[in-house]
Design an enzyme around this catalytic site. Structure first.
Site, PDB file in Angstrom:
ATOM      1  N   SER A 531       5.063   3.847   5.382  1.00  0.00           N
ATOM      2  CA  SER A 531       5.940   2.696   5.539  1.00  0.00           C
ATOM      3  C   SER A 531       6.664   3.975   6.614  1.00  0.00           C
ATOM      4  O   SER A 531       6.402   3.210   7.628  1.00  0.00           O
ATOM      5  CB  SER A 531       6.529   3.038   4.250  1.00  0.00           C
ATOM      6  OG  SER A 531       7.905   2.464   3.946  1.00  0.00           O
ATOM      7  N   ASP A 616       3.235  -7.978   0.866  1.00  0.00           N
ATOM      8  CA  ASP A 616       4.275  -6.377   1.097  1.00  0.00           C
ATOM      9  C   ASP A 616       5.862  -7.211   1.539  1.00  0.00           C
ATOM     10  O   ASP A 616       6.317  -7.528   2.368  1.00  0.00           O
ATOM     11  CB  ASP A 616       3.996  -5.217   1.351  1.00  0.00           C
ATOM     12  CG  ASP A 616       5.202  -4.611   1.555  1.00  0.00           C
ATOM     13  OD1 ASP A 616       6.101  -4.142   1.155  1.00  0.00           O
ATOM     14  OD2 ASP A 616       4.408  -3.088   2.525  1.00  0.00           O
ATOM     15  N   HIS A 651       3.951  -3.307  -1.164  1.00  0.00           N
ATOM     16  CA  HIS A 651       3.934  -2.219  -1.039  1.00  0.00           C
ATOM     17  C   HIS A 651       2.911  -1.444  -1.242  1.00  0.00           C
ATOM     18  O   HIS A 651       3.104  -0.222  -0.407  1.00  0.00           O
ATOM     19  CB  HIS A 651       5.286  -2.052  -0.948  1.00  0.00           C
ATOM     20  CG  HIS A 651       5.907  -0.766   0.288  1.00  0.00           C
ATOM     21  ND1 HIS A 651       6.018  -1.579   1.653  1.00  0.00           N
ATOM     22  CD2 HIS A 651       6.443   0.689   0.206  1.00  0.00           C
ATOM     23  CE1 HIS A 651       6.561   0.101   2.305  1.00  0.00           C
ATOM     24  NE2 HIS A 651       6.518   0.574   0.749  1.00  0.00           N
TER      25      HIS A 651
END
Length: 678
Positions: A531, A616, A651
């Site tokens: 991320s 995501d 995610h």
């Protein structure tokens, strides 16, 4: 396939922008081709990956019972069963002697996520028992896009009602009548922006609150006392809270302190000196926060009535606090480490003492409000997680449960260390490191992990899987770079906005320190982040590619400039406080100077494995896809460059515990391939 996929270059400023055309045949064909290339390039490791998977699985007690939590007339707990991806949720009557002994003959299955998942992606959002213990409110995400469906289960009959609401954030908060539920709705940018009130048995829901400012997220929760409902509204820099008596859910929420730019605060409700009181953690006196209290004399504690309970410190960060009827527990950060400080009612305060130099510690469960005990979760890089019961008045600690490691395992066979690197501006940056004892001080292959964003603290954690690296002679380290929260609020602020490049410089300094101290070499150094940590990885491989042998970037935020220029994408506006708004020329120039996608250049890069999630909503799949496409086009080396897009995940990657282990086996296999180790 004889060669890696080559993405089409379109005309215009961003030649790979076409990869943002979700669900088109061209995009899906390209992502599938990349997946096929990744599978082909790692095909020779299939046996090794299976070995790793079975090895890691073999350390885990697959059939296990969680530590039961007492609440009212029941013990609540989960049970994992060998072969199942998810833990089942149960309860049983609370023993008369108040022990934590589960009566399996009288237990009730509350929820089975394995049945709900039906082999696909599954994420359980809220799991919330009503105050009268008659109902379960729960929410589910079956695609990974973090949009949830809401359900209520009658625990006596087993009847399940699907609530007819769309675009839900997954939150569900009970009022004390056990009939009223509050839930959040997402806007078009995936931001929780509205709070609704729903009464069971009635049609529809009533809008209670709407937050129009795109920087603010809303969330609702019950106070520690169970007597109040609290609505929190938070941006990256500013807070506002509203409160409502949980016994009168049809009334309106009342504002505690109107938002003031830069003022962050949070609210809870409990006892102070035997009187019902409000507790407020606020940064109004300084960036490391102080704690205030206010008597329950009105519907909400007006700011002018706040009285200081714990003063602000320039060296100690007040991360949070927990309330019980018989004590106040502070979660602090000092010297880069978490500290738990207990203030028992009517007795001197004390700090919890622990055995390791670098560790992970937090209050896991305050149990019931009237309880005289709390539970702490403690672990380190070489010590499996423990749940410790702490008696508030005496400080006595009892280890109730330690996560088992099956097979041969000795925590003392590994050395856990805290090191300090020096950044170019002289700042000392902490590193947590673990290595097999007989290899300590030698140059060995090393896996360096980093994050450094949003003020999150990346405290050392134990991993069953990581033992497969350590036992093969690979060390593991965490770079606690600026932008994280390990050393307090100033540490965070010095790694965001105009100071973001400190994050990258700190990570490079940590890598250089590990090499200079003869703990590894550049030809044995693997780096990883996910991320915003993927942005970190993308930036440092652009800046110092020769420093690293391989890099792993999971759901990487690497197209940061283009994303931040598009306010219609999920979360963009809320992120302005973290990265800046590139609509402003000076911010545009600043982000463009470090954005990984923008700064790919014709140079040799380390071997790279990039992971994306097609569903995501936080970091769109195309960030990784565009980045890899550009790297393929311009890099000058023949090192592996692999992209894997999880077409059915978001995610957090694949959802089941065994699926997660296979993902780790893939990553470790890549590392062993690059390092040419078995």
């Amino acid at each position: 396939m004889t060669r890696a996929p080559v993405a089409r270059k379109a005309t215009g400023a961003d030649p790979y922008a076409w990869l943002q055309n979700r669900d088109t045949d061209e995009v899906l064909d390209y992502l599938k081709a990349e997946n096929a290339w990744q599978a082909q390039q790692l095909a020779d490791q299939e046996a090794l990956r299976e070995t790793l998977f079975q090895e890691i699985r073999g350390r885990i007690l697959e059939t296990d019972l969680s530590l039961p939590s007492p609440w009212g007339p029941y013990l609540y707990y989960t049970r994992t069963t060998e072969g199942d991806e998810y833990a089942r949720h149960y309860r049983c009557p609370r023993p008369a002697d108040d022990s934590q002994t589960v009566d399996e003959s009288a237990e009730q299955l509350l929820l089975d996520p394995n049945a709900l998942a039906d082999g696909g992606f599954f994420s359980l959002g809220t799991f919330s028992i009503s105050p009268d213990h008659q109902r379960l409110a729960y929410s589910t995400d079956t695609s990974g896009d973090e949009i949830y469906r809401l359900f209520v289960k009658e625990l006596a009959s087993g009847a399940i009602t699907a609530l007819p609401f769309e675009d839900c954030d997954g939150s569900m908060t009970w009022a004390n009548d056990s009939q009223t539920l509050f839930f959040g709705e997402l806007d078009d940018t995936h931001r929780p922006h509205k709070l609704y009130r729903h009464t069971l048995g009635k049609d529809g829901a009533e809008e209670v609150f709407h937050e129009p400012d795109g920087r603010f997220f809303l969330h609702c929760y019950r106070s520690s006392s169970e007597r109040q409902l609290i609505l929190g509204l938070d941006s990256k820099t500013t807070s506002e809270a509203w409160v409502l008596d949980a016994s009168t859910p049809q009334d309106a929420f009342v504002c505690v302190a109107a938002r003031s730019e830069g003022h962050e605060y949070s609210v809870d409700h409990g006892l102070h000196g035997g009187q019902w009181s409000w507790f407020i953690r606020s940064n109004q006196a300084g960036i490391n926060f102080a704690l205030y209290h206010s008597a329950e004399t009105a519907a909400a504690p007006a700011r002018e009535h706040w009285q200081t309970l714990v003063t602000h410190s320039d060296t100690v960060m007040l991360d949070g606090f927990s309330l019980n009827a018989r004590g106040l527990t502070l979660s602090l950060r000092e010297g880069g480490l978490p500290i738990v400080e207990v203030h028992p009612q009517g007795l001197p305060a004390y700090r919890v003492q622990l055995p390791d130099a670098a560790y992970n510690l937090y209050v896991q469960d305050t149990l019931e409000f009237e309880s005289d005990k709390i539970r702490l979760r403690y672990q380190s890089l070489n010590r499996p997680p423990q749940v410790r019961q702490l008696t508030l008045a005496t400080g006595e600690q009892v280890v109730l449960k330690e996560t088992p490691v099956l097979g041969v395992f000795d925590a003392d066979a590994y050395v856990s260390q805290r090191l300090w690197a020096t950044a170019t501006d002289g700042t000392e940056v902490p590193i947590s490191l673990v290595v097999k004892r007989e290899l300590a001080g030698q140059p060995v292959p090393l896996y360096l992990y980093g994050y450094g964003a949003y003020g999150e603290s990346l405290d050392p954690w134990f991993s069953h899987a990581r033992l497969s690296l350590l036992d093969r002679g690979i060390a593991f380290a965490i770079a606690h770079v600026r932008g994280g929260g390990e050393l307090g609020e100033a540490w965070y602020r010095n790694g965001k906005q105009e100071h973001k490049t400190n994050t990258f410089g700190d990570f490079i300094a940590c890598a250089e320190h590990l090499i200079a101290e003869n703990l590894t070499t550049a030809d044995q150094l693997v780096i990883s982040g996910g991320s915003a940590g993927g942005l970190l990885i993308g930036a440092v491989v652009n800046q110092r590619p020769e420093l690293f042998k391989a890099a792993i970037a999971e759901v990487p935020f690497v197209d940061v400039l283009n994303t931040m220029l598009d306010p219609d994408l999920p979360l963009t506006v809320t992120e302005y406080d973290e990265w800046g708004n590139p609509q402003e020329p000076e911010v545009y120039a600043r982000i463009k100077a470090y954005a990984p996608y923008e700064n790919v250049s014709a140079q040799a890069y380390p071997a790279m494995l990039v992971i994306a999630g097609y569903n995501d909503s936080r970091v769109q799949y195309w960030e990784a896809a565009k980045w890899v496409a550009k790297l393929r086009d311009v890099k000058t080396d023949d090192n592996l460059l692999l992209l894997k897009t999880e077409l059915g995940a978001g995610h957090g990657g694949m959802s089941g515990r065994y699926q997660g282990l296979r993902d780790v086996a893939l990553e470790y296999g890549f590392i062993f391939k690059v390092l040419q180790r078995a």
